[in-house]
Each structure stands twice: as structure tokens, then as C-alpha cells.
Write an enzyme that holds these catalytic residues in place. Structure first.
Site, PDB file in Angstrom:
ATOM      1  N   ASN A 245      98.166 -28.314 -26.168  1.00  0.00           N
ATOM      2  CA  ASN A 245      97.594 -27.705 -24.961  1.00  0.00           C
ATOM      3  C   ASN A 245      98.460 -26.527 -24.542  1.00  0.00           C
ATOM      4  O   ASN A 245      99.481 -26.246 -25.163  1.00  0.00           O
ATOM      5  CB  ASN A 245      97.452 -28.749 -23.848  1.00  0.00           C
ATOM      6  CG  ASN A 245      98.786 -29.331 -23.452  1.00  0.00           C
ATOM      7  OD1 ASN A 245      99.637 -28.642 -22.915  1.00  0.00           O
ATOM      8  ND2 ASN A 245      98.981 -30.620 -23.756  1.00  0.00           N
ATOM      9  N   LYS A 323      97.033 -32.717 -46.351  1.00  0.00           N
ATOM     10  CA  LYS A 323      96.242 -31.682 -45.672  1.00  0.00           C
ATOM     11  C   LYS A 323      94.755 -31.925 -45.931  1.00  0.00           C
ATOM     12  O   LYS A 323      94.346 -32.119 -47.085  1.00  0.00           O
ATOM     13  CB  LYS A 323      96.674 -30.313 -46.197  1.00  0.00           C
ATOM     14  CG  LYS A 323      96.042 -29.182 -45.442  1.00  0.00           C
ATOM     15  CD  LYS A 323      96.485 -27.841 -45.976  1.00  0.00           C
ATOM     16  CE  LYS A 323      95.569 -26.781 -45.408  1.00  0.00           C
ATOM     17  NZ  LYS A 323      95.595 -25.559 -46.166  1.00  0.00           N
ATOM     18  N   PRO A 340      99.099 -43.688 -24.800  1.00  0.00           N
ATOM     19  CA  PRO A 340      99.575 -44.429 -23.621  1.00  0.00           C
ATOM     20  C   PRO A 340      99.708 -43.468 -22.444  1.00  0.00           C
ATOM     21  O   PRO A 340     100.058 -42.303 -22.629  1.00  0.00           O
ATOM     22  CB  PRO A 340     100.964 -44.922 -24.057  1.00  0.00           C
ATOM     23  CG  PRO A 340     101.373 -44.026 -25.183  1.00  0.00           C
ATOM     24  CD  PRO A 340     100.103 -43.593 -25.856  1.00  0.00           C
ATOM     25  N   ASP A 341      99.410 -43.953 -21.246  1.00  0.00           N
ATOM     26  CA  ASP A 341      99.640 -43.139 -20.046  1.00  0.00           C
ATOM     27  C   ASP A 341     101.063 -43.437 -19.572  1.00  0.00           C
ATOM     28  O   ASP A 341     101.352 -44.509 -19.037  1.00  0.00           O
ATOM     29  CB  ASP A 341      98.605 -43.475 -18.967  1.00  0.00           C
ATOM     30  CG  ASP A 341      98.689 -42.491 -17.814  1.00  0.00           C
ATOM     31  OD1 ASP A 341      99.815 -42.166 -17.391  1.00  0.00           O
ATOM     32  OD2 ASP A 341      97.631 -42.032 -17.339  1.00  0.00           O
ATOM     33  N   ILE A 342     101.952 -42.481 -19.800  1.00  0.00           N
ATOM     34  CA  ILE A 342     103.381 -42.713 -19.546  1.00  0.00           C
ATOM     35  C   ILE A 342     103.630 -42.870 -18.050  1.00  0.00           C
ATOM     36  O   ILE A 342     104.344 -43.787 -17.612  1.00  0.00           O
ATOM     37  CB  ILE A 342     104.209 -41.548 -20.127  1.00  0.00           C
ATOM     38  CG1 ILE A 342     103.863 -41.356 -21.605  1.00  0.00           C
ATOM     39  CG2 ILE A 342     105.704 -41.803 -19.966  1.00  0.00           C
ATOM     40  CD1 ILE A 342     104.332 -40.050 -22.199  1.00  0.00           C
ATOM     41  N   LYS A 374      93.815 -39.969  -8.350  1.00  0.00           N
ATOM     42  CA  LYS A 374      94.715 -40.179  -9.502  1.00  0.00           C
ATOM     43  C   LYS A 374      95.998 -40.893  -9.072  1.00  0.00           C
ATOM     44  O   LYS A 374      96.494 -41.781  -9.748  1.00  0.00           O
ATOM     45  CB  LYS A 374      95.044 -38.812 -10.112  1.00  0.00           C
ATOM     46  CG  LYS A 374      95.719 -38.865 -11.441  1.00  0.00           C
ATOM     47  CD  LYS A 374      95.750 -37.502 -12.105  1.00  0.00           C
ATOM     48  CE  LYS A 374      94.387 -37.123 -12.644  1.00  0.00           C
ATOM     49  NZ  LYS A 374      94.366 -35.799 -13.250  1.00  0.00           N
TER      50      LYS A 374
HETATM   51  O1  C5P Z   1      95.597 -38.131 -16.131  1.00  0.00           O
HETATM   52  P1  C5P Z   1      96.231 -36.809 -16.075  1.00  0.00           P
HETATM   53  O2  C5P Z   1      96.627 -36.276 -17.421  1.00  0.00           O
HETATM   54  O3  C5P Z   1      95.539 -35.767 -15.276  1.00  0.00           O
HETATM   55  O4  C5P Z   1      97.579 -37.100 -15.243  1.00  0.00           O
HETATM   56  C1  C5P Z   1      98.572 -36.172 -15.146  1.00  0.00           C
HETATM   57  C2  C5P Z   1      99.890 -36.839 -14.887  1.00  0.00           C
HETATM   58  O5  C5P Z   1     100.031 -37.990 -15.695  1.00  0.00           O
HETATM   59  C3  C5P Z   1     101.068 -35.957 -15.226  1.00  0.00           C
HETATM   60  O6  C5P Z   1     102.137 -36.325 -14.382  1.00  0.00           O
HETATM   61  C4  C5P Z   1     101.363 -36.336 -16.669  1.00  0.00           C
HETATM   62  O7  C5P Z   1     102.707 -36.069 -17.019  1.00  0.00           O
HETATM   63  C5  C5P Z   1     101.063 -37.825 -16.670  1.00  0.00           C
HETATM   64  N1  C5P Z   1     100.540 -38.349 -17.933  1.00  0.00           N
HETATM   65  C6  C5P Z   1     101.324 -39.187 -18.675  1.00  0.00           C
HETATM   66  N2  C5P Z   1     100.839 -39.739 -19.837  1.00  0.00           N
HETATM   67  C7  C5P Z   1      99.597 -39.441 -20.271  1.00  0.00           C
HETATM   68  C8  C5P Z   1      98.785 -38.569 -19.528  1.00  0.00           C
HETATM   69  C9  C5P Z   1      99.303 -38.038 -18.370  1.00  0.00           C
HETATM   70  O8  C5P Z   1     102.470 -39.450 -18.286  1.00  0.00           O
HETATM   71  N3  C5P Z   1      99.147 -39.964 -21.393  1.00  0.00           N
END
Ligand code: C5P
Length: 436
Positions: A245, A323, A340-342, A374
Site C-alpha cells: 500500500n 514465479k 491477524p489484526d495486530i 472501529k
Molecule cells: O481496520 P483498519 O485497517 O482500518 O485499522 C487501522 C488500525 O488497525 C491501524 O492502527 C493499524 O495499524 C491497525 N491494524 C493492525 N493490524 C491489521 C490491520 C490494521 O494492527 N491487520
């Protein structure tokens, strides 16, 4: 007397400011701008172990002396093969210690005293062998005995062959040392004396100096450990392609620097960003979201954690190890797995959760509503929301306009430089931790 860059003394400068704004201005000055005496009155116990990078240690001593520090060098026997005690003693203008069983010195001060009279113990270069001894509490020479006997903060600057740094045993030892509160500067990537390229090169003396100055800086966050994630993640599709990104890492980098300027010990976990990482802190480079989660978990505990990284929501269900080729059978179908959502993982971790967890929300519409939802969903304490629709020029630009959302408030800040957003947010974090 310390002179600020414009020639004012600290007292002259302070008298023009009062209260918190004065504190902010004094603390927000970049360390290297203090002139030459930022470390005056500080004593560094400098342990030099046996690696070729010991040739950089005389320069480190010169910089430390220039910054006002007193330096007591301690050499291992192996270090003496690379740099002479006479060189170090001439630059430090101090006696060099190298033998545990020097009875005269034992009588004079004792090795425990030697380690405790310092404000900071620095191991530069730190060999894989010394890191292994430290991680396991071995004490078979003066240097390792001092390290076991000390209750002073310790900074290590690893220096070794790339394969030694990447060996599972060294990785285990580094993780153990971090868990024990030891701080790291480097190693850097680069050409090595052994002809290989990769991580393992000792950081430059100026970077080690910056890390020392950051560790000894006074400020409202002194003694606090803060974790910051920054930059994009790269999710491999095959060995040459990846999903990424547009995050430059500018805001996370500015924030890490602002927190360190307030005296915090910062662990900076960064994806492949455009801007160089800040000096004076433990930088942990990662590539993917899964790597980033691992690095974050290894860096805890922390007093606060700020998640400024733009983490990819998806990775390939299974990245190809070859590749991908064009085929007559049509386009490839990419199958994704959720990352994973950290932020959510750390926010919801229960025991060991940092006292303050801050997320970022980059939105293109209904910014405050989306970010408020959020915050509640992820269960972090604050969300820093911003509008990244292309017309704002914020993503990749130098300015930001944010709204700080907490459980019971939404505070919109005027558009300002990313450095100013960082300083303001760092000051808010300091105030919040001060109340805890
Ligand atoms: O869900 P979204 O990507 O909009 O959330 C943004 C926040 O969540 C940011 O603080 C980003 O660093 C964190 N995030 C994360 N792990 C992910 C996706 C987002 O820590 N997989």
C-alpha cells in the site's frame, strides 16, 4: 553551560516559556541539536568484545567524550586482538579494565562497583558469544561478570557475521535479552568484513551515540517503554511480486522520534517504509503482517503501544515459491487469507496489555463515525482518525489533519505538519501515562 543552537543558554531559553509549553519546547529539541554536551555528568561503562567492529570503538569513545560523557572502557581478552588498551585509554583519558583477577583494582573499587557507578552499560561491539553469555547469565571474565552484576540499563550493539546473527541460537538469545530489558542498536545491513552482505554489521558510532543519548535523555516519558508500528506491510504473491500500500511511514517515524525526544525507550517495528527509520531506538524491520505481529509480541511488555502501520488486511492463502507464469489457461486466481489484526489482538490481550493502546484509522468518508465504530470494535483506548481521500493529499504528504477519538470524546486538531501531529500526540500520551 549548555548552549542551544541559536547561542542561548538553557536558562535564557527557558525564561521565555512557562509551564507545559516550556517543557514541550525543551524536550522536543532533537538530541543532536543540543550542541556538544548532552551527556555531561554521565558515566558510560563501555564493554568492548572481540569482533572486527572494535575498530569503530575509538570513534565511539571520541563522540561520547565530545558529548560530555566520562567513559570507562572494559576489554575482553579477544577484544585486545582488535584494538589496543592504550588507544582506548588515551581517548577515554581513563584506565582500561581487562582482567577479572587484577587484585589492585579489586581492592580499589571491585567489579560490582565498576558496573554500578555507571549511568549506562554499553556493549559495542557485542559478539554472538557475549550475547549468549548475557542471555544465560554466564560470568567467566570481567566483562560478563560486570554484566551479570549490574543493575544499570544495558545497551548492546551487535556485530557479527550475517549467518551468526540469523542463527536460531542468536535469535533466541536476542529475544531473551530484549525480554530482560536489554536495549539494542542495530545491527545494520551492509557489506561485512568477511565479504558477505546482510544484517550483522555494527551500527555506526554516530547511531550508537544517538541511542545512548536517547536512553539517558530526561523528559516526562523517561523510564517508559513505548512500542510503535509504522510503514506498510508487503505480502508476497510469489518470489518477485507482492501486495503493498502507499503508506510512507512518515507519521509513525515522526511519532517514534517525538516519543523518544520525551525520554521514552521506543521499540520501532517497521514495514518496508519510504522514510529512513529514526536513530536512537530499537528498530525491528519486518516485511509481512504476520512478521509484524510476532515482532510486536516479542517487544511487549510496554507502557503504551501505538499502531501507526498500514497493515495489509489480506495475504495470499499460499504464496507461490516460484514465479507465476503467464498461461494459455487464462488469468491466475489469487486466493486470500485474512491477516491477524495486530491492534485488536494487543487491545484484547488481557494480562500484559499495555496501559494505553492507540490505533490509527485512515478513512475516505464518514471519518469520525467510522473511526468511532472501529475504536469500539477493536477495543483500543484511542483512535487517531484521518481523511486520506486523494483530494486531501495526506497519504504520502507532509501534513495531516486528525481527530483524536477516545471512549468519550472526539477532538479535531487543525491541519498541521506530521511532525507537529507527532509532538502533540506524544505530549498527550505522556500526560495520559503520567496519570496512571
Ligand atoms: O481496520 P483498519 O485497517 O482500518 O485499522 C487501522 C488500525 O488497525 C491501524 O492502527 C493499524 O495499524 C491497525 N491494524 C493492525 N493490524 C491489521 C490491520 C490494521 O494492527 N491487520
Amino acid at each position: 553551560m549548555r548552549l542551544l543552537r541559536n547561542g542561548q543558554t538553557r536558562a535564557q531559553h527557558s525564561s521565555r516559556h512557562s509551564g507545559s509549553s516550556r517543557a514541550r519546547i525543551l524536550w522536543s529539541v532533537k538530541h543532536s541539536d543540543w550542541g556538544t554536551t548532552m551527556l555531561s555528568g554521565k558515566r558510560i561503562l563501555l564493554i568492548v568484545t572481540g569482533g572486527i567492529a572494535a575498530f569503530k570503538t575509538p570513534e565511539l569513545i571520541r563522540l561520547l567524550r565530545k558529548s560530555g560523557a566520562a567513559v570507562t572502557p572494559v576489554l575482553t581478552r579477544a577484544a585486545e586482538e582488535f584494538v589496543t588498551p592504550l588507544t582506548l585509554s588515551a581517548l577515554a583519558e581513563e584506565k582500561v579494565y581487562s582482567d577479572l583477577f587484577d587484585l589492585t583494582d579489586e581492592a580499589e573499587m571491585g567489579h560490582i562497583q565498576l558496573s554500578r557507578s555507571a549511568d549506562l552499560v554499553v556493549v559495542a561491539p557485542a559478539t554472538a558469544d557475549m550475547m549468549a553469555k548475557m542471555a544465560n547469565g554466564l560470568a567467566d571474565d570481567l566483562a560478563s561478570t560486570l554484566l551479570l552484576a549490574t543493575d544499570t540499563p544495558v545497551l548492546v550493539a551487535p556485530a557479527m557475521n550475517v549467518r551468526m546473527w540469523q542463527h536460531a541460537a542468536t535469535a533466541r538469545n536476542a529475544a531473551q535479552l530484549r525480554a530482560d530489558g536489554v536495549q539494542f542498536v542495530g545491527p545494520a545491513d551492509g557489506d561485512m568484513a568477511c565479504g558477505e552482505y546482510g544484517p550483522g554489521r555494527m551500527s555506526e558510532p554516530s547511531e550508537i551515540l544517538a541511542a545512548i543519548e536517547a536512553m539517558l535523555a530526561d523528559g516526562p516519558l523517561k523510564g517508559r517503554h513505548i512500542l510503535v508500528t509504522s510503514g506498510p506491510t508487503h505480502e508476497p504473491i510469489d518470489p518477485v511480486r507482492y501486495i503493498a500500500n502507499r503508506s510512507s511511514g512518515a507519521q509513525g517515524t515522526a511519532l517514534a522520534r517525538a516519543l523518544a525526544d520525551l525520554g521514552a525507550r521506543v521499540t520501532f517495528v517497521t514495514g518496508p517504509a519510504d522514510v529512513p527509520p529514526p536513530e536512537g531506538m530499537d528498530v525491528v524491520p519486518v516485511t509481512t503482517a504476520v512478521d509484524m505481529l510476532g515482532a510486536v509480541q516479542a517487544a511487549l511488555p510496554a507502557d503504551a503501544a501505538v499502531f501507526a502501520a498500514a497493515v495489509a488486511d489480506w495475504r495470499m492463502a499460499s504464496a507461490s515459491d516460484q514465479k507465476l507464469k503467464k498461461s494459455k489457461d487464462g488469468q491466475p486466481v489469487l486466493e486470500f487469507a485474512e491477516n491477524p489484526d495486530i491492534l485488536a489482538t494487543v487491545s484484547q490481550m488481557g494480562a500484559g496489555r499495555p496501559g494505553l493502546v492507540v490505533g490509527f484509522a485512515a478513512e475516505t468518508n464518514d471519518v469520525i463515525e467510522n473511526a468511532t465504530a472501529k475504536r469500539a470494535r477493536k477495543q483500543c483506548d484511542w483512535i487517531v482518525a484521518n481523511d486520506v481521500s486523494p483530494a486531501t493529499g495526506i497519504m504520502g504528504g507532509s501534513e495531516n489533519a486528525v481527530t483524536l477519538i477516545s471512549a468519550d470524546d472526539a477532538e479535531s486538531w487543525p491541519r498541521m505538519g506530521k511532525d507537529d501531529v507527532a509532538r502533540r500526540l506524544a505530549a498527550r500520551i505522556a500526560a495520559e501515562l503520567d496519570g496512571k
